[in-house]
Scaffold this motif. Structure first.
Motif, PDB file in Angstrom:
ATOM      1  N   PHE A  62     -16.439   0.821  -8.169  1.00 47.45           N
ATOM      2  CA  PHE A  62     -16.646  -0.500  -8.768  1.00 47.45           C
ATOM      3  C   PHE A  62     -16.970  -1.586  -7.754  1.00 47.45           C
ATOM      4  N   ARG A  63     -16.877  -1.255  -6.471  1.00 44.73           N
ATOM      5  CA  ARG A  63     -17.171  -2.259  -5.451  1.00 44.73           C
ATOM      6  C   ARG A  63     -18.676  -2.397  -5.277  1.00 44.73           C
ATOM      7  N   THR A  64     -19.126  -3.629  -5.292  1.00 44.50           N
ATOM      8  CA  THR A  64     -20.536  -3.916  -5.042  1.00 44.50           C
ATOM      9  C   THR A  64     -20.617  -4.993  -3.971  1.00 44.50           C
ATOM     10  N   GLU A  65     -21.829  -5.350  -3.591  1.00 44.44           N
ATOM     11  CA  GLU A  65     -22.020  -6.394  -2.582  1.00 44.44           C
ATOM     12  C   GLU A  65     -21.417  -7.715  -3.038  1.00 44.44           C
ATOM     13  N   SER A  66     -21.574  -7.996  -4.329  1.00 44.87           N
ATOM     14  CA  SER A  66     -21.085  -9.281  -4.848  1.00 44.87           C
ATOM     15  C   SER A  66     -19.619  -9.230  -5.277  1.00 44.87           C
ATOM     16  N   HIS A  67     -19.107  -8.004  -5.572  1.00 42.08           N
ATOM     17  CA  HIS A  67     -17.709  -7.864  -6.006  1.00 42.08           C
ATOM     18  C   HIS A  67     -17.018  -6.850  -5.096  1.00 42.08           C
ATOM     19  N   LYS A  68     -16.450  -7.359  -4.020  1.00 42.41           N
ATOM     20  CA  LYS A  68     -15.832  -6.463  -3.039  1.00 42.41           C
ATOM     21  C   LYS A  68     -14.348  -6.216  -3.311  1.00 42.41           C
ATOM     22  N   ASP A  69     -13.714  -7.111  -4.055  1.00 46.40           N
ATOM     23  CA  ASP A  69     -12.285  -6.964  -4.347  1.00 46.40           C
ATOM     24  C   ASP A  69     -12.071  -6.454  -5.767  1.00 46.40           C
ATOM     25  N   VAL A  70     -11.320  -5.371  -5.884  1.00 50.98           N
ATOM     26  CA  VAL A  70     -11.004  -4.799  -7.192  1.00 50.98           C
ATOM     27  C   VAL A  70      -9.509  -4.987  -7.449  1.00 50.98           C
ATOM     28  N   VAL A  71      -9.171  -5.563  -8.592  1.00 50.25           N
ATOM     29  CA  VAL A  71      -7.767  -5.785  -8.945  1.00 50.25           C
ATOM     30  C   VAL A  71      -7.197  -4.510  -9.563  1.00 50.25           C
ATOM     31  N   ALA A  72      -6.103  -4.006  -8.995  1.00 52.49           N
ATOM     32  CA  ALA A  72      -5.507  -2.749  -9.464  1.00 52.49           C
ATOM     33  C   ALA A  72      -4.606  -2.998 -10.680  1.00 52.49           C
ATOM     34  N   ARG A  73      -5.206  -3.242 -11.832  1.00 46.20           N
ATOM     35  CA  ARG A  73      -4.435  -3.540 -13.038  1.00 46.20           C
ATOM     36  C   ARG A  73      -3.685  -2.311 -13.555  1.00 46.20           C
ATOM     37  N   MET A  87       3.345   1.350 -13.608  1.00 46.56           N
ATOM     38  CA  MET A  87       4.696   1.285 -13.058  1.00 46.56           C
ATOM     39  C   MET A  87       5.644   0.529 -13.999  1.00 46.56           C
ATOM     40  N   LEU A  88       5.142  -0.525 -14.650  1.00 46.44           N
ATOM     41  CA  LEU A  88       5.982  -1.278 -15.594  1.00 46.44           C
ATOM     42  C   LEU A  88       6.306  -0.435 -16.833  1.00 46.44           C
ATOM     43  N   SER A  89       5.344   0.388 -17.237  1.00 48.04           N
ATOM     44  CA  SER A  89       5.588   1.234 -18.420  1.00 48.04           C
ATOM     45  C   SER A  89       6.644   2.297 -18.114  1.00 48.04           C
ATOM     46  N   LEU A  90       6.730   2.724 -16.838  1.00 52.26           N
ATOM     47  CA  LEU A  90       7.740   3.722 -16.468  1.00 52.26           C
ATOM     48  C   LEU A  90       9.150   3.163 -16.615  1.00 52.26           C
ATOM     49  N   THR A  91       9.319   1.886 -16.278  1.00 48.46           N
ATOM     50  CA  THR A  91      10.649   1.271 -16.389  1.00 48.46           C
ATOM     51  C   THR A  91      11.073   1.114 -17.850  1.00 48.46           C
ATOM     52  N   SER A 114       9.041  -1.259  -1.379  1.00 47.48           N
ATOM     53  CA  SER A 114       9.163  -1.757  -2.749  1.00 47.48           C
ATOM     54  C   SER A 114       8.057  -1.136  -3.583  1.00 47.48           C
ATOM     55  N   LEU A 115       8.374  -0.774  -4.836  1.00 48.88           N
ATOM     56  CA  LEU A 115       7.349  -0.186  -5.715  1.00 48.88           C
ATOM     57  C   LEU A 115       6.246  -1.189  -6.040  1.00 48.88           C
ATOM     58  N   GLN A 116       6.525  -2.486  -5.805  1.00 48.11           N
ATOM     59  CA  GLN A 116       5.489  -3.495  -6.046  1.00 48.11           C
ATOM     60  C   GLN A 116       4.321  -3.347  -5.076  1.00 48.11           C
ATOM     61  N   GLN A 117       4.535  -2.622  -3.968  1.00 47.73           N
ATOM     62  CA  GLN A 117       3.441  -2.344  -3.044  1.00 47.73           C
ATOM     63  C   GLN A 117       2.342  -1.532  -3.729  1.00 47.73           C
ATOM     64  N   LEU A 118       2.744  -0.726  -4.732  1.00 47.05           N
ATOM     65  CA  LEU A 118       1.765   0.109  -5.439  1.00 47.05           C
ATOM     66  C   LEU A 118       0.840  -0.727  -6.311  1.00 47.05           C
ATOM     67  N   TYR A 119       1.292  -1.940  -6.688  1.00 43.89           N
ATOM     68  CA  TYR A 119       0.456  -2.802  -7.535  1.00 43.89           C
ATOM     69  C   TYR A 119      -0.875  -3.111  -6.855  1.00 43.89           C
ATOM     70  N   THR A 120      -0.835  -3.260  -5.545  1.00 41.52           N
ATOM     71  CA  THR A 120      -2.048  -3.660  -4.799  1.00 41.52           C
ATOM     72  C   THR A 120      -2.662  -2.488  -4.036  1.00 41.52           C
ATOM     73  N   LEU A 121      -2.143  -1.267  -4.261  1.00 40.95           N
ATOM     74  CA  LEU A 121      -2.657  -0.098  -3.556  1.00 40.95           C
ATOM     75  C   LEU A 121      -4.111   0.160  -3.942  1.00 40.95           C
TER      76      LEU A 121
END
Length: 280
Positions: free
Chosen positions: A170-181, A187-191, A155-162
């Motif tokens: 952008f990853r630091t000790e305190s911020h390890k998770d980066v949201v792939a906005r 992908m939404l703009s392509l549709t 599913s192309l939705q897999q790319l949302y979290t790639l």
């Protein structure tokens, strides 16, 4: 296998309207379909065979070195798997040998600023950034093709979290998770893009947008598909045809914005009061 008529219609329409077309190929063998898209584009255009810009991160997955490819083909010949005669059994080999292709790392894309290509291929989606997209897409001439190669996904939705390469900054000790906005918005703009088709590595259209459910070929008469801006540009060029030095300069403009920018610059230069500042 016969190619979907909507693919040919989109490429032909884009050449007529001088707009770029965008193809997203999902699958591990997407590179083999680049050959077909390039062939259709070269048949639609009267100009010379389109040159290609091929951008990648590190590894292409195949060799671009002619002698190395010949050695591989000889080994195949010995084992009875192929014909050594200029790779005539492999359309991709023929494509590489007969087409002007600029192979480029993403990190070196600044080198191609100001150059023009008929087709651009982007692979290694995880290495893309908005800046890289802008740099590479703007090198494609009007009526050209942008081709984005994606690996097989359910599913192309897999790319949302790639996880993208740029996220490591952008990853630091305190911020390890980066949201792939960016991924999701892209992908939404392509549709929502009228000139974009998403298909698999066999050029079967994926039903992700109603935009390309029906693509009608435009008639061959130029006047029927000229936009309001293009009609204005045509009239402006005609009115300044015999005016020097403005006429020849405006004649080279492809859009109304470009023509108006040229007129603004010439007006500022001719004033000679040094009171005007013009920025483009």
């Amino acid at each position: 296998k016969k190619i979907d008529t909507r693919i040919r219609a989109l490429i032909e329409n884009s050449v007529k309207t001088n707009h770029r077309s965008f193809f997203v190929l999902v699958g591990d063998h997407g590179k083999d379909q680049v050959v077909n898209l390039h062939y259709i584009l070269s048949k639609c255009r009267v100009a010379a065979r389109p040159n290609v810009l091929w951008c990648y991160k590190k590894d292409l997955g195949f060799s671009t070195h002619k002698q190395k490819r010949m050695r591989i083909m000889k080994r195949k010949k010995k084992s009875g798997l192929g014909n050594v005669e200029n790779g005539s059994d492999d359309p991709f080999e023929l494509f590489i040998n007969s087409t002007t292709i600029r192979w480029l790392y993403y990190k070196d894309t600044a080198k191609i600023l100001g150059q023009t290509f008929g087709m651009c291929v982007l692979q290694d989606f995880e290495a893309l950034t908005p800046n890289l997209l802008a740099r590479t897409i703007e090198t494609i001439e009007g009526g050209g093709i942008l081709c984005l190669l994606l690996k097989t996904v359910t599913s192309l939705q897999q790319l949302y979290t790639l996880s993208m390469d740029v996220h490591s900054r952008f990853r630091t000790e305190s911020h390890k998770d980066v949201v792939a906005r960016f991924n999701e918005r892209f992908m939404l703009s392509l549709t929502d893009c009228d000139n974009c088709i998403i298909c698999d590595d066999e050029l079967n259209l994926l039903p992700l947008s109603s935009k390309y459910k029906v693509i009608e070929p435009l008639p061959n008469t130029e006047e029927t598909y000229l936009s309001k801006d293009m009609e204005e540009l045509k009239e402006l060029k005609a009115s300044l045809e015999n005016t020097l030095p403005v006429g020849p300069l405006v004649a080279g403009a492809k859009t109304l914005d470009q023509a108006q920018a040229v007129l603004t610059f010439i007006e500022a230069i001719s004033e000679k009061t040094l009171r005007t500042t013009v920025a483009l």
